[in-house]
Design a protein around this motif. Structure first.
Motif, short mmCIF file in Angstrom:
data_model
loop_
_atom_site.label_atom_id
_atom_site.label_comp_id
_atom_site.label_asym_id
_atom_site.label_seq_id
_atom_site.Cartn_x
_atom_site.Cartn_y
_atom_site.Cartn_z
N MET A 126 0.80 -1.08 -0.01
CA MET A 126 -0.04 -0.05 0.09
C MET A 126 0.66 1.17 -0.15
N ARG A 127 1.84 1.35 0.82
CA ARG A 127 2.92 2.36 0.96
C ARG A 127 3.48 2.59 -0.53
N ARG A 128 3.90 1.62 -1.15
CA ARG A 128 4.43 1.50 -2.51
C ARG A 128 3.45 2.20 -3.54
N GLN A 129 2.36 1.99 -3.57
CA GLN A 129 1.42 2.67 -4.53
C GLN A 129 0.71 3.99 -4.07
N GLY A 130 1.13 4.55 -2.80
CA GLY A 130 0.83 5.73 -2.35
C GLY A 130 -0.49 5.79 -1.41
N GLY A 131 -1.07 4.50 -1.19
CA GLY A 131 -2.12 4.56 -0.12
C GLY A 131 -3.03 3.44 -0.12
N GLY A 132 -4.03 3.15 0.44
CA GLY A 132 -4.98 2.10 0.74
C GLY A 132 -5.88 2.28 1.72
N ARG A 133 -6.66 1.21 2.17
CA ARG A 133 -7.58 1.23 2.91
C ARG A 133 -7.62 -0.31 3.86
#
Length: 254
Positions: A126-133
């Motif tokens: 999630m960090r690698r792609q810039g976010g998440g839930r």
């Protein structure tokens, strides 16, 4: 708000996908455009949320290597990882006096450790792609000290969730708060849904005397829990993190 393409292009993992709430969450996410992987330890072949967009697999959330394998498979085959819903868990009944150590360990291992291992494994992609839930499943039992009233009727305690279950879910609540603060700068929101009594195979023996204490006059439905998850996973909930959302018919208010 929940349009058919709300989660188009998003990839979601739902643990505990063979249970009533897990099936409802997986089906709801898929119905709104997400590519969903529904995972469970036993009965993955029973995951059938009436949607061809849901993939199924076996996952033991208490094994770090198993969790890492699933996360790697998802990112490798689907290219990204946007939403984690931690539903996997077990219930435990009875009194503290008769609770066996092995049962305590089983409940904490699955409900608390398993949730943490899945959250931890989701951080890097999630960090690698810039976010998440991340949405965790807590419980009203982690807030209210249990539904039974053993000072009135000791039999209620024997037929309702015990202290091990309550402690495991309270741990999920505070874990949600910690991770929400730690991951906010990475664009990752972390919230929880805390259901009250939900009609399911696990609550068939729920004492009628406790059902009568629910202000709305009935037990909840898995679809109602799924609707709360849908909201917390949505773009509209981007300013909400560290929240434990009660879905309990008014049985506990805070």
């Amino acid at each position: 708000m929940f349009t058919a393409d709300l989660y188009a292009g998003k990839v979601a993992l739902v643990t505990g996908g063979a249970g009533g709430i897990g099936r409802a969450v997986a089906a709801a996410l898929a119905a709104h455009g997400a590519r969903v992987v529904a995972a469970d330890l036993d009965g993955a072949d029973r995951i059938d949320p009436a949607c061809t967009d849901v993939q199924t697999l076996r996952l033991n959330v208490t094994r770090r290597d198993d969790v890492a394998r699933v996360m790697a498979d998802i990112t490798a085959t689907l290219g990204r990882f946007d939403i984690l819903v931690n539903v996997a868990g077990v219930v435990s009944m009875g009194s503290a006096e008769h609770l066996q150590e092995a049962e305590w360990d089983r409940v904490i291992d699955i409900n608390l450790k398993g949730t943490f291992l899945c959250c931890q494994a989701a951080i890097e992609p999630m960090r690698r792609q810039g976010g998440g839930r991340i949405i965790n499943l807590g419980s009203v039992i982690g807030k209210n000290g249990g539904n039974p009233r053993p000072w009135i009727d000791p039999a209620e305690q024997e037929r309702a969730s015990n202290v091990a279950y309550g402690v495991s879910k309270a741990g999920v609540h505070i874990m949600t708060s910690f991770l929400a603060k730690e991951l906010a700068a990475s664009g990752i929101t972390v919230n929880a849904v805390a259901p009250g009594p939900v009609a399911s195979a696990m609550t068939t023996n729920f004492p009628p005397s406790l059902k009568n204490l629910i202000p709305v006059g009935r037990m909840g439905a898995a679809d109602e829990v799924a609707a709360a998850v849908l909201f917390l996973a949505s773009p509209q909930a981007g300013f909400i993190t560290g929240e434990v959302l009660d879905v309990n018919g008014g049985i506990w208010c805070d």
